[in-house]
Design an enzyme around this catalytic site. Structure first.
Site, PDB file in Angstrom:
ATOM      1  CB  ALA A  10      16.456 -16.061 112.430  1.00 56.05           C
ATOM      2  CB  CYS A  11      15.920 -11.437 109.651  1.00 56.82           C
ATOM      3  SG  CYS A  11      15.331 -10.281 108.400  1.00 56.82           S
ATOM      4  N   GLY A  12      17.259 -12.849 106.775  1.00 62.63           N
ATOM      5  CA  GLY A  12      18.169 -12.595 105.661  1.00 62.63           C
ATOM      6  C   GLY A  12      18.392 -11.111 105.411  1.00 62.63           C
ATOM      7  NE  ARG A  15      21.369 -14.734 107.162  1.00 65.41           N
ATOM      8  CZ  ARG A  15      20.163 -15.282 107.161  1.00 65.41           C
ATOM      9  NH1 ARG A  15      19.481 -15.401 108.294  1.00 65.41           N
ATOM     10  NH2 ARG A  15      19.621 -15.719 106.042  1.00 65.41           N
TER      11      ARG A  15
END
Length: 140
Positions: A10-12, A15
């Site tokens: 969920a964390c950019g 990712r």
């Protein structure tokens, strides 16, 4: 090369870090640490190997950091580690472990310090910021 990323999909930043690793031609071991947190020993080792203090490894944004009172300077490292293991969202992310070192990859391009220079091509973060150019060279 054996690479492990403690990842939150969920964390950019997490990712982007994962994709930078893959752009170097490496398929890492991905540990979704919210579901499978590291052991106390692993967490303490990662923090130390990354050259961080326990307080630097705690995530504040989007966590119960304030409501748990974790900014209290009287709290010991052991108490902070306990909080991180009990509530893994408090572990800042992503930690990446390679034979070349351990980093808390914030910003994501910090991971390049512990990866071989074997990039498959250009790489831009999700926000469009170029990190690796067309020749496979680091831009930032």
């Amino acid at each position: 090369m054996d690479v492990t990323i403690y990842h939150n999909p969920a964390c950019g930043t997490s990712r982007n870090t994962l994709e930078l690793i893959r752009n170097a031609g490496i398929e890492p071991t991905v540990i979704e640490y919210l579901d499978n947190p590291p052991s106390r020993t692993e967490l303490v080792r990662m923090i130390g190997d990354a050259g961080l203090t326990v307080r630097q490894a705690i995530r504040e944004k989007g966590t119960p950091h304030a409501e748990f009172g974790l900014d209290d300077p009287a709290l010991t490292d052991d108490e902070l580690i306990d909080a991180m293991l009990t509530t893994p969202i408090l572990i800042n992310r992503p930690f990446v472990v390679t034979p070349m070192g351990t980093r808390l990859s914030r910003p994501s391009e910090v991971v390049l310090d512990i990866l071989p220079d074997t990039h498959k091509g250009p790489f831009a973060k999700e926000d469009g910021e170029l990190v690796i150019d067309a020749e496979g060279k680091r831009v930032v």
